[in-house]
Design an enzyme around this catalytic site. Structure first.
Site, PDB file in Angstrom:
ATOM      1  N   HIS A   1       0.826  -1.217   0.000  1.00 20.80           N
ATOM      2  CA  HIS A   1       0.000   0.000   0.000  1.00 20.80           C
ATOM      3  C   HIS A   1       0.861   1.269   0.000  1.00 20.80           C
ATOM      4  CE1 HIS A   1      -3.877  -2.091   0.893  1.00 20.80           C
ATOM      5  NE2 HIS A   1      -3.067  -2.959   1.448  1.00 20.80           N
TER       6      HIS A   1
ATOM      7  N   ASN B   1     -10.263  -2.854   2.578  1.00 23.16           N
ATOM      8  CA  ASN B   1      -9.969  -2.869   1.141  1.00 23.16           C
ATOM      9  C   ASN B   1     -11.240  -2.629   0.344  1.00 23.16           C
ATOM     10  OD1 ASN B   1      -7.208  -3.369   1.287  1.00 23.16           O
ATOM     11  ND2 ASN B   1      -7.412  -5.577   1.043  1.00 23.16           N
TER      12      ASN B   1
HETATM   13 FE1  HDE Z   1      -2.346  -4.769   5.464  1.00 25.42          FE
HETATM   14  N1  HDE Z   1      -0.555  -3.927   5.931  1.00 25.42           N
HETATM   15  N2  HDE Z   1      -1.674  -6.577   6.070  1.00 25.42           N
HETATM   16  N3  HDE Z   1      -4.119  -5.657   4.889  1.00 25.42           N
HETATM   17  N4  HDE Z   1      -3.052  -3.022   4.840  1.00 25.42           N
HETATM   18  C1  HDE Z   1      -0.225  -2.639   5.780  1.00 25.42           C
HETATM   19  O1  HDE Z   1       0.865  -1.354   7.394  1.00 25.42           O
HETATM   20  C2  HDE Z   1      -0.538  -6.777   6.765  1.00 25.42           C
HETATM   21  C3  HDE Z   1      -4.440  -6.964   5.043  1.00 25.42           C
HETATM   22  C4  HDE Z   1      -4.319  -2.721   4.430  1.00 25.42           C
HETATM   23  O2  HDE Z   1      -3.139   3.518   4.033  1.00 25.42           O
HETATM   24  C5  HDE Z   1       1.108  -2.306   6.384  1.00 25.42           C
HETATM   25  O3  HDE Z   1       1.340   0.795   7.904  1.00 25.42           O
HETATM   26  C6  HDE Z   1      -0.436  -8.158   7.180  1.00 25.42           C
HETATM   27  C7  HDE Z   1      -5.839  -7.172   4.831  1.00 25.42           C
HETATM   28  C8  HDE Z   1      -4.412  -1.329   4.077  1.00 25.42           C
HETATM   29  O4  HDE Z   1      -1.520   3.352   5.501  1.00 25.42           O
HETATM   30  C9  HDE Z   1       1.561  -3.626   6.990  1.00 25.42           C
HETATM   31  C10 HDE Z   1      -1.563  -8.770   6.686  1.00 25.42           C
HETATM   32  C11 HDE Z   1      -6.346  -5.930   4.540  1.00 25.42           C
HETATM   33  C12 HDE Z   1      -3.150  -0.800   4.307  1.00 25.42           C
HETATM   34  C13 HDE Z   1       0.419  -4.543   6.632  1.00 25.42           C
HETATM   35  C14 HDE Z   1      -2.334  -7.768   5.992  1.00 25.42           C
HETATM   36  C15 HDE Z   1      -5.258  -5.006   4.582  1.00 25.42           C
HETATM   37  C16 HDE Z   1      -2.327  -1.866   4.800  1.00 25.42           C
HETATM   38  C17 HDE Z   1       2.076  -1.636   5.463  1.00 25.42           C
HETATM   39  C18 HDE Z   1      -1.956 -10.221   6.805  1.00 25.42           C
HETATM   40  C19 HDE Z   1      -7.804  -5.559   4.192  1.00 25.42           C
HETATM   41  C20 HDE Z   1      -2.692   0.612   4.046  1.00 25.42           C
HETATM   42  C21 HDE Z   1       2.353  -0.287   6.070  1.00 25.42           C
HETATM   43  C22 HDE Z   1      -2.043 -10.697   8.168  1.00 25.42           C
HETATM   44  C23 HDE Z   1      -8.719  -5.804   5.267  1.00 25.42           C
HETATM   45  C24 HDE Z   1      -2.919   1.500   5.229  1.00 25.42           C
HETATM   46  C25 HDE Z   1       1.483  -0.184   7.198  1.00 25.42           C
HETATM   47  C26 HDE Z   1      -2.490   2.899   4.890  1.00 25.42           C
HETATM   48  C27 HDE Z   1      -0.985  -1.704   5.195  1.00 25.42           C
HETATM   49  C28 HDE Z   1       0.412  -5.825   7.030  1.00 25.42           C
HETATM   50  C29 HDE Z   1      -3.531  -8.070   5.315  1.00 25.42           C
HETATM   51  C30 HDE Z   1      -5.443  -3.611   4.304  1.00 25.42           C
HETATM   52  C31 HDE Z   1       2.918  -4.145   6.543  1.00 25.42           C
HETATM   53  C32 HDE Z   1       0.701  -8.774   7.980  1.00 25.42           C
HETATM   54  C33 HDE Z   1      -6.612  -8.490   4.949  1.00 25.42           C
HETATM   55  C34 HDE Z   1      -5.641  -0.601   3.551  1.00 25.42           C
HETATM   56  O5  HDE Z   1       1.672  -3.528   8.388  1.00 25.42           O
END
Ligand code: HDE
Length: 697
Positions: free
Chosen positions: A80, A153
């Site tokens: 993202h 999402n």
């Molecule tokens: Fe994320 N995700 N994600 N994700 N995600 C990040 O956090 C992560 C997942 C989502 O505009 C990171 O600050 C793991 C699902 C959005 O700043 C990180 C897993 C969904 C955003 C991270 C998921 C999301 C992130 C990268 C699996 C939808 C952007 C930088 C367990 C429900 C937020 C940060 C923004 C961002 C990890 C799965 C949505 C690396 C480990 C499912 C919208 O922490």
């Protein structure tokens, strides 16, 4: 005769002035200083021993200026990385005390400030907006009880069921580690290799191959919390909940070719669209929806609500619209706000709690942890964009880049030196109580058998698509798999994934890929055929408004400025924005006195940036446009991308030159401005005329 379009450049100028004035700090009268406050006499020449001599190390201004520059970038988000944000507020429609004690969901008169960041997932920070990808939809509610982050999402399911697989998924999605190619896309071997070996991805792959992954605008897509959460009422009773965002403008998609062209012509398309809408005074609105499920009904629906690869069809449990998010203010500084915002799935307030979804549980660790690297230490909650409006009192005082200067000697509990404060919240003092879920079982590294059906809902999604959407989905699969270089991977996607979802789908794709579906004596996975869910089709989420749609009006010397001005007035009165495009910039003379001011050049303005096209009347104008190659290309392309194309009177000459048929969906050939205007508005409200490609509506 001045047309309403004449005002556009002036309006742009005024906007720019307003934007500049909006900076909090007025620099008038300020003297340039170093970070230490020392006034600087010159910032254009470094300190030297003689004008042509060596630069001196003692030049503290040079050293500080370069040091600050060297560290202007922070690590981009692992996923993202590319995004855009906006400020606004949330208001609940009526008290939700029957579901939750959360204070911001009780009072319809209360406006809770919110910051939203939309994003793509795969691409790096400088990648294009319109790539085929999932879109992030992260909202930070600054509530009176602390921050609540809904980090969702634009798709209601996810690729994997357990967070421990996330690094593998993301490594497979990201560019090849050897040469860092390709950027911001899944059309490559490693992603499809992972998919072919991971059947739980099947449902999400259907979503990503659908038009949902190429939204027309961040303002025109749905949002989902994905996981099942809990709502807790004041009595401590819990209900399961799925969060939804419904765009007030309806949900719309780009055409795939259009999306690819925009990625080159205007890589900032979605950013700009969000920014412009807000600057032009069109607030961005989403309604918050809840699917509320009684705890005892958790196992009623034939799948496990803890499984994030499953959705709960709206036809089974309707989405209750409970409030509205309004985004009405652009950021003042992109870096300070959009880049430094730190969302954390673990940021919840009393009345909202988690479930045991194993993907959610891993996220609870990840979002806090990632900020340590990205924002350089543990004090990121003090950055203005992350700071809660609720007061913060605790003994976590130190660490890199601390802003608050805490006073007092007692930075521990229990203490008597600070009279026992800050003390934990007592009964009735608004403390966060975790839901006392009963847990019993063995410690195992295992997946619940209730998560094992990977294909029924993938087929449900496919079966719920309209004819044109299914055709787009097949095309997307062919496009992506056609770029996979290893035939074994293509074959495995067909045999292990697509054929399990739908043998007809597998056969269609295999045909294009020049391979045959391997014979399967028995289905490898047991699946259930579910009733189609119309709510999963974009075709059902239309909105009959043309507000904020961008329309190009094509004119040349000798056009009928009077009739064009009438049409523009009509369109703008309905909230659409019209930009006059011509062979030259500035005043384009009309056929009688007066003319129209062109704000864009055909030479460098592609049709893909507009939702519709209207060609002005006037023989001389039409002749010039019909023999101007960029105008013909503009028109043919708009038609090919299923947009509404309209021409008044002689303007039809350009439609003919571009090969646009005499009639058909979204083709308007009118003799008068009134007819053209009303037909154009009705056709534009349909967004695109997909039947041009599929022969069906
Ligand atoms: Fe994320 N995700 N994600 N994700 N995600 C990040 O956090 C992560 C997942 C989502 O505009 C990171 O600050 C793991 C699902 C959005 O700043 C990180 C897993 C969904 C955003 C991270 C998921 C999301 C992130 C990268 C699996 C939808 C952007 C930088 C367990 C429900 C937020 C940060 C923004 C961002 C990890 C799965 C949505 C690396 C480990 C499912 C919208 O922490």
């Amino acid at each position: 005769m001045p047309s309403s379009a004449d005002t556009t450049p002036q309006r742009d100028e005024n906007k720019k002035e307003e934007q500049l004035a909006a900076f909090r700090e007025d620099p008038t009268g300020q003297i340039l200083t170093t970070d230490q406050g020392v006034r600087v006499t010159s910032t254009d020449d470094s300190l030297k021993a003689d004008a042509r001599g060596p630069t001196l190390l003692e030049d503290f201004h040079l050293r500080e200026k370069i040091m600050r520059f060297d560290h202007e970038r922070i690590p981009e988000r692992v996923v993202h990385a590319r995004g855009a944000g906006a400020h606004g507020f949330f208001q609940v429609y009526k008290p939700l005390s029957h579901y939750t004690s959360a204070a911001f969901l009780q009072d319809p008169a209360m406006r809770t400030p919110v910051f939203v960041r939309f994003s793509t997932v795969v691409g790096s920070r400088g990648s294009a907006d319109t790539v085929r990808d999932v879109r992030g939809f992260a909202a930070k509610f600054y509530t009176s009880e602390g921050n609540f982050d809904l980090v969702g999402n634009n798709m209601p399911v996810f690729f994997i069921q357990d967070g421990i697989k996330f690094p593998d998924l993301v490594h497979a999605l990201k560019p090849n580690p050897r040469m860092e190619i390709p950027q911001a896309q899944s059309a490559h071997d490693s992603f499809w290799d992972f998919v072919s070996l991971t059947p739980e991805t099947a449902h999400m792959v259907m979503w990503v191959m659908s038009d949902r992954s190429i939204p027309r605008s961040y303002r025109m897509m749905e949002g989902f919390g994905v996981h099942t959460f809990r709502l807790i009422d004041a009595q401590g009773s819990a209900r399961l909940v799925k969060f939804h965002w419904k765009p007030v403008l309806g949900a719309h998609a780009l055409v795939w070719e259009e999306a690819q062209l925009i990625a080159g012509k205007d890589p900032d398309y979605h950013r700009r669209d969000l920014w412009d809408a807000i600057e032009l005074g069109h607030p961005v609105e989403f309604e918050l929806g809840l699917q509320v499920i009684a705890e005892q009904d958790a196992e009623r629906y034939g799948f496990d609500l803890l499984d994030p690869t499953k959705l709960l069809p709206e036809e089974v449990v309707p989405v209750e619209l409970v409030g509205k998010l309004t985004l009405d203010r652009n950021p003042t500084n992109y870096f300070a706000e959009v880049e430094q915002v730190a969302f954390c799935v673990g940021n919840v307030v009393p009345g909202i709690d988690f479930t045991n979804d194993p993907l959610l549980q891993a996220r609870l660790f990840s979002y806090l942890d990632t900020q340590i690297t990205r924002l350089g230490g543990p004090n990121f909650a003090e950055l203005p964009i992350n700071r809660p409006v609720a007061p913060v009192h605790n003994n976590q005082h130190d660490g890199l880049a601390r802003h608050t200067i805490n006073s007092g000697a007692a930075n521990y509990l229990p203490n008597s030196l600070g009279r026992g404060y800050p003390k934990p919240a007592g009964a009735g003092e608004g403390g966060y109580d975790h839901y006392a879920e009963r847990i019993a079982g063995h410690v195992v590294r295992a997946r619940s058998p209730s998560f094992s059906d990977h294909f029924s809902q993938a087929r449900l999604f496919l079966d719920s698509q309209s004819v044109y959407e299914r055709a787009h989905l097949v095309d997307a699969l062919c496009f992506e798999l056609g770029k996979v270089e290893r035939e074994a991977v293509r074959q495995r996607v067909i045999d292990a994934i697509l054929v399990q979802i739908d043998p007809a789908l597998a056969a269609e794709v295999a045909l294009v890929l020049g391979i045959t579906v391997s014979p399967h004596p028995t289905p490898a996975h047991s699946t259930t055929t579910l009733a189609a869910s119309p709510a999963l089709s974009l075709a059902t989420i239309k909105h009959p408004s043309i507000a904020t749609r961008r329309i190009a009006a094509l004119v040349a010397r000798g056009h009928d400025a009077t009739s064009l001005a009438a049409i523009i007035r009509d369109l703008e009165s309905r909230g659409a924005s019209v930009e006059v495009v011509s062979t030259v910039l500035g005043e384009v003379p009309g056929k009688t006195e007066g003319g129209t001011r062109a704000v864009r050049l055909l030479l460098n303005t592609p049709s893909v940036l507009f939702d519709g096209l209207i060609i002005a009347d006037g023989v001389e104008s039409a002749e010039e446009l019909a023999s101007h190659e960029p105008a013909v290309r503009f028109t043919a392309e708009a038609f090919r991308h299923c947009k509404t194309v309209a021409a008044v009177g002689a303007g039809q000459r350009l439609l003919d030159a571009a090969g646009v048929p005499t009639d058909g969906a979204g083709i308007i050939r009118a003799q008068t401005a009134e007819k053209a205007g009303s037909q154009f508005i009705a056709a534009l409200a349909k967004h695109r005329h997909w039947s041009r490609k599929t022969g069906t509506a």
